[in-house]
Design a protein around this motif. Structure first.
Motif, PDB file in Angstrom:
ATOM      1  N   VAL A 297       3.618  -2.682   2.576  1.00 41.05           N
ATOM      2  CA  VAL A 297       2.856  -3.476   1.609  1.00 41.05           C
ATOM      3  C   VAL A 297       1.528  -3.945   2.189  1.00 41.05           C
ATOM      4  CG1 VAL A 297       4.890  -4.225   0.334  1.00 41.05           C
ATOM      5  CG2 VAL A 297       4.119  -5.553   2.304  1.00 41.05           C
ATOM      6  N   ASN A 298       1.293  -3.721   3.485  1.00 39.94           N
ATOM      7  CA  ASN A 298      -0.017  -3.957   4.116  1.00 39.94           C
ATOM      8  C   ASN A 298      -0.521  -5.390   3.919  1.00 39.94           C
ATOM      9  OD1 ASN A 298      -2.118  -3.092   5.699  1.00 39.94           O
ATOM     10  ND2 ASN A 298      -3.301  -2.209   4.014  1.00 39.94           N
ATOM     11  N   GLY A 299       0.413  -6.362   3.975  1.00 42.27           N
ATOM     12  CA  GLY A 299       0.012  -7.762   3.898  1.00 42.27           C
ATOM     13  C   GLY A 299      -0.029  -8.328   2.497  1.00 42.27           C
ATOM     14  N   LEU A 300       0.579  -7.666   1.519  1.00 46.42           N
ATOM     15  CA  LEU A 300       0.629  -8.188   0.159  1.00 46.42           C
ATOM     16  C   LEU A 300       1.458  -9.474   0.141  1.00 46.42           C
ATOM     17  CD1 LEU A 300      -0.041  -7.618  -2.872  1.00 46.42           C
ATOM     18  CD2 LEU A 300       2.205  -6.507  -3.008  1.00 46.42           C
ATOM     19  N   THR A 301       1.011 -10.476  -0.604  1.00 45.50           N
ATOM     20  CA  THR A 301       1.687 -11.778  -0.641  1.00 45.50           C
ATOM     21  C   THR A 301       2.185 -12.068  -2.053  1.00 45.50           C
ATOM     22  OG1 THR A 301      -0.411 -12.911  -1.057  1.00 45.50           O
ATOM     23  CG2 THR A 301       0.268 -12.672   1.244  1.00 45.50           C
ATOM     24  N   LYS A 302       3.085 -13.029  -2.121  1.00 47.07           N
ATOM     25  CA  LYS A 302       3.565 -13.476  -3.425  1.00 47.07           C
ATOM     26  C   LYS A 302       2.430 -14.114  -4.217  1.00 47.07           C
ATOM     27  CE  LYS A 302       8.295 -14.479  -1.865  1.00 47.07           C
ATOM     28  NZ  LYS A 302       9.325 -15.534  -1.754  1.00 47.07           N
ATOM     29  N   SER A 303       2.584 -14.071  -5.536  1.00 48.59           N
ATOM     30  CA  SER A 303       1.605 -14.627  -6.482  1.00 48.59           C
ATOM     31  C   SER A 303       0.281 -13.872  -6.474  1.00 48.59           C
ATOM     32  CB  SER A 303       1.355 -16.117  -6.207  1.00 48.59           C
ATOM     33  OG  SER A 303       2.554 -16.844  -6.271  1.00 48.59           O
TER      34      SER A 303
ATOM     35  N   PRO B  94       3.843   3.964 -19.140  1.00 44.33           N
ATOM     36  CA  PRO B  94       4.350   5.326 -19.400  1.00 44.33           C
ATOM     37  C   PRO B  94       4.975   5.926 -18.147  1.00 44.33           C
ATOM     38  CG  PRO B  94       2.080   5.044 -20.178  1.00 44.33           C
ATOM     39  CD  PRO B  94       2.387   3.868 -19.308  1.00 44.33           C
ATOM     40  N   LYS B  95       5.879   6.894 -18.371  1.00 48.36           N
ATOM     41  CA  LYS B  95       6.468   7.614 -17.255  1.00 48.36           C
ATOM     42  C   LYS B  95       5.367   8.416 -16.539  1.00 48.36           C
ATOM     43  CE  LYS B  95      10.868   6.667 -17.473  1.00 48.36           C
ATOM     44  NZ  LYS B  95      11.869   7.660 -17.900  1.00 48.36           N
ATOM     45  N   GLY B  96       5.481   8.475 -15.239  1.00 45.03           N
ATOM     46  CA  GLY B  96       4.449   9.119 -14.444  1.00 45.03           C
ATOM     47  C   GLY B  96       3.431   8.155 -13.874  1.00 45.03           C
ATOM     48  N   SER B  97       3.502   6.857 -14.293  1.00 46.87           N
ATOM     49  CA  SER B  97       2.594   5.849 -13.748  1.00 46.87           C
ATOM     50  C   SER B  97       3.034   5.475 -12.344  1.00 46.87           C
ATOM     51  CB  SER B  97       2.573   4.616 -14.650  1.00 46.87           C
ATOM     52  OG  SER B  97       2.157   4.959 -15.959  1.00 46.87           O
ATOM     53  N   SER B  98       2.147   4.824 -11.611  1.00 49.11           N
ATOM     54  CA  SER B  98       2.456   4.416 -10.245  1.00 49.11           C
ATOM     55  C   SER B  98       1.750   3.100  -9.949  1.00 49.11           C
ATOM     56  CB  SER B  98       2.029   5.492  -9.243  1.00 49.11           C
ATOM     57  OG  SER B  98       0.623   5.680  -9.303  1.00 49.11           O
ATOM     58  N   ALA B  99       2.250   2.429  -8.913  1.00 49.71           N
ATOM     59  CA  ALA B  99       1.651   1.185  -8.433  1.00 49.71           C
ATOM     60  C   ALA B  99       0.897   1.484  -7.139  1.00 49.71           C
ATOM     61  CB  ALA B  99       2.712   0.123  -8.214  1.00 49.71           C
ATOM     62  N   GLU B 100      -0.319   0.980  -7.048  1.00 49.38           N
ATOM     63  CA  GLU B 100      -1.165   1.275  -5.888  1.00 49.38           C
ATOM     64  C   GLU B 100      -1.603  -0.034  -5.246  1.00 49.38           C
ATOM     65  OE1 GLU B 100      -5.029   4.104  -5.164  1.00 49.38           O
ATOM     66  OE2 GLU B 100      -5.222   2.506  -6.652  1.00 49.38           O
ATOM     67  N   LEU B 101      -1.528  -0.091  -3.910  1.00 54.38           N
ATOM     68  CA  LEU B 101      -2.010  -1.230  -3.153  1.00 54.38           C
ATOM     69  C   LEU B 101      -3.363  -0.862  -2.549  1.00 54.38           C
ATOM     70  CD1 LEU B 101       1.217  -2.444  -1.297  1.00 54.38           C
ATOM     71  CD2 LEU B 101       0.239  -3.286  -3.438  1.00 54.38           C
ATOM     72  N   VAL B 102      -4.388  -1.651  -2.850  1.00 50.33           N
ATOM     73  CA  VAL B 102      -5.758  -1.376  -2.398  1.00 50.33           C
ATOM     74  C   VAL B 102      -6.170  -2.482  -1.443  1.00 50.33           C
ATOM     75  CG1 VAL B 102      -8.148  -1.016  -3.097  1.00 50.33           C
ATOM     76  CG2 VAL B 102      -6.281  -0.232  -4.576  1.00 50.33           C
ATOM     77  N   SER B 103      -6.620  -2.086  -0.245  1.00 49.02           N
ATOM     78  CA  SER B 103      -7.117  -3.060   0.735  1.00 49.02           C
ATOM     79  C   SER B 103      -8.561  -3.398   0.392  1.00 49.02           C
ATOM     80  CB  SER B 103      -7.038  -2.475   2.155  1.00 49.02           C
ATOM     81  OG  SER B 103      -5.708  -2.194   2.504  1.00 49.02           O
ATOM     82  N   GLU B 104      -8.826  -4.687   0.205  1.00 45.61           N
ATOM     83  CA  GLU B 104     -10.165  -5.126  -0.139  1.00 45.61           C
ATOM     84  C   GLU B 104     -10.986  -5.368   1.121  1.00 45.61           C
ATOM     85  OE1 GLU B 104      -9.459  -8.546  -2.548  1.00 45.61           O
ATOM     86  OE2 GLU B 104      -9.223  -7.352  -4.379  1.00 45.61           O
ATOM     87  N   LEU B 105     -12.305  -5.496   0.923  1.00 46.17           N
ATOM     88  CA  LEU B 105     -13.215  -5.612   2.052  1.00 46.17           C
ATOM     89  C   LEU B 105     -13.003  -6.905   2.823  1.00 46.17           C
ATOM     90  CD1 LEU B 105     -15.611  -4.267   3.501  1.00 46.17           C
ATOM     91  CD2 LEU B 105     -17.145  -5.501   1.954  1.00 46.17           C
TER      92      LEU B 105
ATOM     93  N   GLY C  77       5.294   3.583  -5.556  1.00 41.26           N
ATOM     94  CA  GLY C  77       4.074   2.939  -5.081  1.00 41.26           C
ATOM     95  C   GLY C  77       3.360   3.767  -4.019  1.00 41.26           C
ATOM     96  N   THR C  78       2.070   3.591  -3.952  1.00 40.69           N
ATOM     97  CA  THR C  78       1.233   4.262  -2.943  1.00 40.69           C
ATOM     98  C   THR C  78       0.334   3.239  -2.290  1.00 40.69           C
ATOM     99  OG1 THR C  78      -0.456   4.814  -4.593  1.00 40.69           O
ATOM    100  CG2 THR C  78       1.244   6.477  -4.158  1.00 40.69           C
ATOM    101  N   LEU C  79      -0.147   3.574  -1.096  1.00 35.90           N
ATOM    102  CA  LEU C  79      -1.016   2.675  -0.344  1.00 35.90           C
ATOM    103  C   LEU C  79      -2.392   3.318  -0.231  1.00 35.90           C
ATOM    104  CD1 LEU C  79      -1.334   0.078   1.326  1.00 35.90           C
ATOM    105  CD2 LEU C  79      -0.619   1.387   3.338  1.00 35.90           C
ATOM    106  N   ASN C  80      -3.416   2.573  -0.631  1.00 30.47           N
ATOM    107  CA  ASN C  80      -4.802   3.044  -0.559  1.00 30.47           C
ATOM    108  C   ASN C  80      -5.607   2.019   0.226  1.00 30.47           C
ATOM    109  OD1 ASN C  80      -7.324   4.110  -0.890  1.00 30.47           O
ATOM    110  ND2 ASN C  80      -7.406   3.875  -3.120  1.00 30.47           N
ATOM    111  N   ASN C  81      -5.996   2.414   1.462  1.00 33.11           N
ATOM    112  CA  ASN C  81      -6.755   1.480   2.301  1.00 33.11           C
ATOM    113  C   ASN C  81      -8.213   1.333   1.874  1.00 33.11           C
ATOM    114  OD1 ASN C  81      -4.608   0.815   4.037  1.00 33.11           O
ATOM    115  ND2 ASN C  81      -4.898   2.737   5.165  1.00 33.11           N
ATOM    116  N   GLY C  82      -8.666   2.219   0.974  1.00 37.29           N
ATOM    117  CA  GLY C  82     -10.014   2.088   0.444  1.00 37.29           C
ATOM    118  C   GLY C  82     -11.088   2.229   1.505  1.00 37.29           C
ATOM    119  N   MET C  83     -12.043   1.326   1.446  1.00 37.74           N
ATOM    120  CA  MET C  83     -13.172   1.358   2.372  1.00 37.74           C
ATOM    121  C   MET C  83     -12.727   1.119   3.809  1.00 37.74           C
ATOM    122  SD  MET C  83     -16.687  -0.862   2.193  1.00 37.74           S
ATOM    123  CE  MET C  83     -17.067  -0.215   0.563  1.00 37.74           C
TER     124      MET C  83
END
Length: 297
Positions: free
Chosen positions: A47-53, A92-103, A129-135
């Motif tokens: 989860v790369n540091g994802l927090t509650k709320s 819809p089926k085929g959707s996914s959850a993505e975690l994006v690391s912000e700057l 779910g997938t992890l996207n570190n972005g920039m």
């Protein structure tokens, strides 16, 4: 009302204040306790540091929050995230959850909705779910290259420092300053030349061009055939005259080519000169003059 004592009132007020405090804290976290919602789960390996709320977005719009994060001990290497979404949102089926690391270091969850409206996830289903570190991922990829460039940058800076410490640099800058001043003077002179002399020269060139045009027009009007014919006739006449002067069958030819004429003229000139001398010496031989009419012998 006599049973509502002061202590009861204080207890009721404390319970109400506690409820308001709990509701306020949840409201600040984005949790609406009295608003209906639906729950889904998303599975990640990290989860790369994802927090509650933390807010959950779909197409850039906030549609829910993260309610709970727990480790899947039955399936090690997976983390389950419980999200609370708006009841009107259909996934819809085929959707996914993505975690994006912000700057700035935070992590945001995005729901990537698929384009299959006929099939959808039911409440309580698990979304991949997938992890996207972005920039930050791009920056991490660039770090090895930056580390390789650092020694080269150090060498470039050292060379630049040595160049700047060279004593010839001030002299070169002074020469450049002088050259710039000279160029300014030349530019001023060129500006004066362009504003004064060049227009005059252009006017003279235009006048010369007009004169050439006039001469060309005059030459165009000349009848060259007649002129050449006249020249040929003149040359023929000169040739005939020359031939006659060289020939002895005419007066002019005899005058120029007969030597006896020259000799006769020379003798006549000599006799005339002798006669004049004798006339000066003995004038009475040739002139007789008497006041009384007497004749001298």
């Amino acid at each position: 009302m006599k049973y509502i004592t002061k202590e009861v009132r204080i207890g009721i007020a404390g319970i109400v204040a506690l409820c308001v405090l709990v509701y306020g804290i949840n409201w600040l976290k984005g949790i609406h306790m009295f608003q209906p919602s639906s729950y889904f789960y998303a599975k990640f390996q990290n989860v790369n540091g994802l927090t509650k709320s933390s807010p959950v977005f779909a197409d850039g719009v906030r549609v829910g929050i993260v309610r709970e994060i727990f480790y899947d001990y039955s399936n090690p290497g997976n983390v389950i995230v419980e999200v609370e979404l708006d009841t009107e949102l259909r996934i819809p089926k085929g959707s996914s959850a993505e975690l994006v690391s912000e700057l700035m270091g935070g992590v945001r969850m995005n729901i990537l909705l698929a384009n299959t409206p006929r099939e959808k996830y039911a409440i309580g289903d698990t979304i991949p779910g997938t992890l996207n570190n972005g920039m930050m991922e791009n920056v991490a990829k660039l770090m090895p290259k930056v580390e390789q460039m650092l020694p080269k940058l150090d060498s470039i800076l050292t060379s630049l420092n040595n160049t700047l410490n060279d004593k010839s640099i001030p002299a070169t800058l002074h020469s450049m300053e002088t050259l710039t001043a000279n160029l300014a003077v030349v530019s001023s002179q060129m500006r004066g030349l362009m504003s004064k002399d060049i227009p005059q020269l252009t006017g003279k060139l235009n006048t010369i061009g007009d004169n050439f045009i006039t001469i060309s027009n005059n030459l165009k009007d000349i009848n060259y055939a007649a002129t050449i014919k006249q020249i040929d006739e003149t040359l023929a006449n000169v040739k005939i005259l020359t031939e006659k002067l060289n020939s002895k069958d005419n007066t002019l030819g005899l005058l120029f080519n007969d030597p006896s004429l020259y000799n006769n003229l020379n003798a006549t000139s000599a006799n005339a000169a002798s006669l004049l001398e004798d006339l000066k010496a003995h004038p009475k031989r040739y002139v007789h003059f008497s006041l009384f009419g007497k004749k001298d012998k």
